[in-house]
Design a protein around this motif. Structure first.
Motif, PDB file in Angstrom:
ATOM      1  N   UNK A  56      49.367  -4.473  29.942  1.00 56.02           N
ATOM      2  CA  UNK A  56      50.563  -3.722  29.559  1.00 56.02           C
ATOM      3  C   UNK A  56      50.200  -2.303  29.110  1.00 56.02           C
ATOM      4  N   UNK A  57      49.155  -2.195  28.293  1.00 57.94           N
ATOM      5  CA  UNK A  57      48.756  -0.877  27.785  1.00 57.94           C
ATOM      6  C   UNK A  57      48.261   0.039  28.899  1.00 57.94           C
ATOM      7  N   UNK A  99      51.989   5.063  33.635  1.00 59.20           N
ATOM      8  CA  UNK A  99      53.358   5.569  33.760  1.00 59.20           C
ATOM      9  C   UNK A  99      53.537   6.862  32.964  1.00 59.20           C
ATOM     10  N   UNK A 100      52.890   6.927  31.807  1.00 62.64           N
ATOM     11  CA  UNK A 100      52.984   8.113  30.965  1.00 62.64           C
ATOM     12  C   UNK A 100      52.304   9.318  31.629  1.00 62.64           C
ATOM     13  N   UNK A 101      51.137   9.078  32.230  1.00 65.09           N
ATOM     14  CA  UNK A 101      50.366  10.176  32.824  1.00 65.09           C
ATOM     15  C   UNK A 101      50.963  10.626  34.158  1.00 65.09           C
ATOM     16  N   UNK A 102      51.356   9.663  35.002  1.00 68.76           N
ATOM     17  CA  UNK A 102      51.757   9.982  36.373  1.00 68.76           C
ATOM     18  C   UNK A 102      53.266   9.863  36.617  1.00 68.76           C
ATOM     19  N   UNK A 125      36.746 -11.195  29.518  1.00 68.98           N
ATOM     20  CA  UNK A 125      36.806  -9.829  28.989  1.00 68.98           C
ATOM     21  C   UNK A 125      36.802  -8.919  30.211  1.00 68.98           C
ATOM     22  N   UNK A 126      37.699  -7.925  30.237  1.00 70.43           N
ATOM     23  CA  UNK A 126      37.957  -7.234  31.502  1.00 70.43           C
ATOM     24  C   UNK A 126      38.032  -5.712  31.362  1.00 70.43           C
ATOM     25  N   UNK A 127      37.781  -5.046  32.502  1.00 71.57           N
ATOM     26  CA  UNK A 127      38.284  -3.695  32.714  1.00 71.57           C
ATOM     27  C   UNK A 127      39.521  -3.832  33.586  1.00 71.57           C
ATOM     28  N   UNK A 128      40.604  -3.200  33.154  1.00 65.35           N
ATOM     29  CA  UNK A 128      41.863  -3.230  33.887  1.00 65.35           C
ATOM     30  C   UNK A 128      42.069  -1.886  34.580  1.00 65.35           C
ATOM     31  N   UNK A 129      42.404  -1.936  35.867  1.00 68.54           N
ATOM     32  CA  UNK A 129      42.676  -0.740  36.655  1.00 68.54           C
ATOM     33  C   UNK A 129      44.148  -0.735  37.067  1.00 68.54           C
ATOM     34  N   UNK A 130      44.843   0.340  36.757  1.00 71.20           N
ATOM     35  CA  UNK A 130      46.202   0.566  37.257  1.00 71.20           C
ATOM     36  C   UNK A 130      46.112   1.686  38.284  1.00 71.20           C
ATOM     37  N   UNK A 131      46.605   1.447  39.487  1.00 72.47           N
ATOM     38  CA  UNK A 131      46.321   2.395  40.572  1.00 72.47           C
ATOM     39  C   UNK A 131      47.484   2.515  41.539  1.00 72.47           C
ATOM     40  N   UNK A 143      48.609 -10.399  40.081  1.00 76.06           N
ATOM     41  CA  UNK A 143      49.834 -10.455  40.880  1.00 76.06           C
ATOM     42  C   UNK A 143      51.108 -10.491  40.043  1.00 76.06           C
ATOM     43  N   UNK A 144      50.996 -10.865  38.772  1.00 76.32           N
ATOM     44  CA  UNK A 144      52.200 -11.092  37.977  1.00 76.32           C
ATOM     45  C   UNK A 144      52.802  -9.808  37.417  1.00 76.32           C
ATOM     46  N   UNK A 145      52.061  -8.718  37.536  1.00 79.32           N
ATOM     47  CA  UNK A 145      52.582  -7.451  37.037  1.00 79.32           C
ATOM     48  C   UNK A 145      53.817  -7.055  37.845  1.00 79.32           C
ATOM     49  N   UNK A 146      54.915  -6.758  37.147  1.00 80.31           N
ATOM     50  CA  UNK A 146      56.201  -6.550  37.830  1.00 80.31           C
ATOM     51  C   UNK A 146      56.198  -5.317  38.743  1.00 80.31           C
ATOM     52  N   UNK A 147      55.301  -4.356  38.442  1.00 75.66           N
ATOM     53  CA  UNK A 147      55.253  -3.162  39.275  1.00 75.66           C
ATOM     54  C   UNK A 147      54.253  -3.255  40.396  1.00 75.66           C
TER      55      UNK A 147
END
Length: 399
Positions: free
Chosen positions: A8-9, A15-18, A53-59, A389-393
């Motif tokens: 989520x973060x 979303x805030x940056x782009x 424990x993860x690195x999360x990538x939003x792309x 896959x569960x991320x709504x976006x």
């Protein structure tokens, strides 16, 4: 931070940056190594597992030809055009990713501009391979985003090469392989020579694994790592001259190393003695897991720590204290340093139900000795790199 909150973060920051939701979310795990330390670059066997424990990538891809890296946790960014020459820069975090992108461009693969934000709940400097998660997660992400057709093995090797060429650490393959090939509730034995691997159920039933983070990282990690690799290689060359049939450390016995202690000299002898012994311990550990012999597994872990501390000399005063104090607890079956060394975490095998009291006693003693409160991480064994896959976006394309 829990996985859901991390996702989520990261997405929110994108979303805030782009000013748009990311098209995809990817997760790349850190790893533990049950046993088999500093033998991945010595043609041995290792027994790692990916952890939760993860690195999360939003792309999202873009049509501008621009590449935008945003490191949320560091409040830093790096921007360039895909057509630019890619070379190392003075931001180490970016180099792990640039090294991957450079190889993809050299292969002539079809890429386009993209925007990526990443964030992590892998503790930095704890020996849980956040760098491999960054390299491999980034490679996995690009492979899926642009349908590059790379295999998991290719992604792991690209990650390793990135660390060699853009980060300057001549690492083995274990960390990258674990991040990509991890399987929930399984460890896997990796042959670091052939890269063949087989999975083994990690059903600890009455036991659990926890990590104690010493909260220290001594500055000679990179130089010490490269020195150990060189010293072991020099020792192997001497031993190969004595035994023409020997090609790698796995072809040697401890007795053969002992027989040429004088020619090796003290330092190279201890390095080689550890490596040959550790390769044997990994094979014994696999047998112990298959028999659910956790007492034996714990003993092997403890033997490994002694070798890492006294023979390979990659431990430190703080980690030695944590291990010694843990082994004074009757409910801990085994304890050892984990990772590159000179700080970071110890990994501990403990009877379920006893962890809280045991951790409190060890933490109190450590804080009294060093005026540092250690962090405690209970870890679960997870899958390797994957799209969330569960991320709504997120897009719904298959993994």
């Amino acid at each position: 931070m829990k996985k859901k909150k991390l996702i989520e973060n990261t997405a929110s920051h994108f979303a805030q940056v782009f000013n748009a939701q990311p098209a995809h979310i990817f997760l790349a795990p850190g790893r533990i190594n049950i046993i088999g330390e500093h033998v991945d670059y010595n043609d041995g066997y290792v027994l790692p597992a990916a952890i939760n424990k993860y690195i999360c990538f939003a792309v999202s891809a873009n049509d501008s030809g621009e590449v935008n890296f945003v490191a949320k946790d560091l409040s830093d960014a790096h921007h360039f055009r895909l057509s630019d020459e890619i070379k190392p820069i003075d931001k180490m975090w970016a180099n792990y990713m640039l090294g991957v992108l450079s190889q993809l461009k050299e292969k002539g693969l079809r890429l386009q501009g993209f925007d990526v934000v990443f964030s992590s709940n892998i503790p930095m400097g704890a020996g849980l391979s956040s760098s491999a998660a960054l390299e491999c997660g980034f490679g996995y992400m690009l492979n899926k985003l642009f349908s590059l057709g790379l295999s998991k093995k290719e992604i792991a090797l690209i990650g390793q090469q990135s660390e060699h060429t853009f980060a300057g650490v001549n690492c083995g393959i274990m960390d990258q392989f674990a991040s990509v090939f991890g399987k929930k509730d399984h460890v896997f034995k990796l042959d670091c020579n052939t890269l063949e691997h087989d999975y083994h159920p990690a059903d600890f039933t009455e036991y659990s694994v926890f990590l104690l983070d010493s909260k220290v990282k001594h500055t000679h990690l990179t130089s010490g790592y490269n020195d150990r690799r060189r010293e072991a290689a020099e020792g192997l060359d001497i031993l190969k001259s004595k035994f023409p049939q020997v090609k790698t450390f796995r072809d040697l016995t401890v007795a053969q190393v002992d027989a040429h202690q004088e020619e090796l000299g003290d330092v190279r002898y201890r390095r080689c003695h550890f490596v040959v012994g550790e390769i044997g311990r990994v094979l014994e550990a696999v047998e112990a897991l298959e028999r659910s012999d956790f007492k034996k597994l714990g003993n092997l872990m403890t033997q490994t720590h002694h070798g890492l501390s006294k023979e390979y000399e990659v431990s430190c005063e703080e980690i030695d204290f944590l291990v010694d104090r843990a082994l004074a607890e009757k409910d801990i079956l085994g304890s050892r340093m984990m990772g590159g060394g000179f700080g970071g975490c110890s990994i501990n095998l403990v009877k379920k139900g006893a962890k809280k009291e045991v951790v409190n006693r060890i933490s109190e003693a450590y804080q009294k000795q060093f005026d540092i409160e250690p962090a405690v991480y209970k870890v679960k064994i997870s899958d390797g790199c994957k799209e969330y896959k569960k991320f709504k976006g997120a897009a719904t394309a298959g993994e």
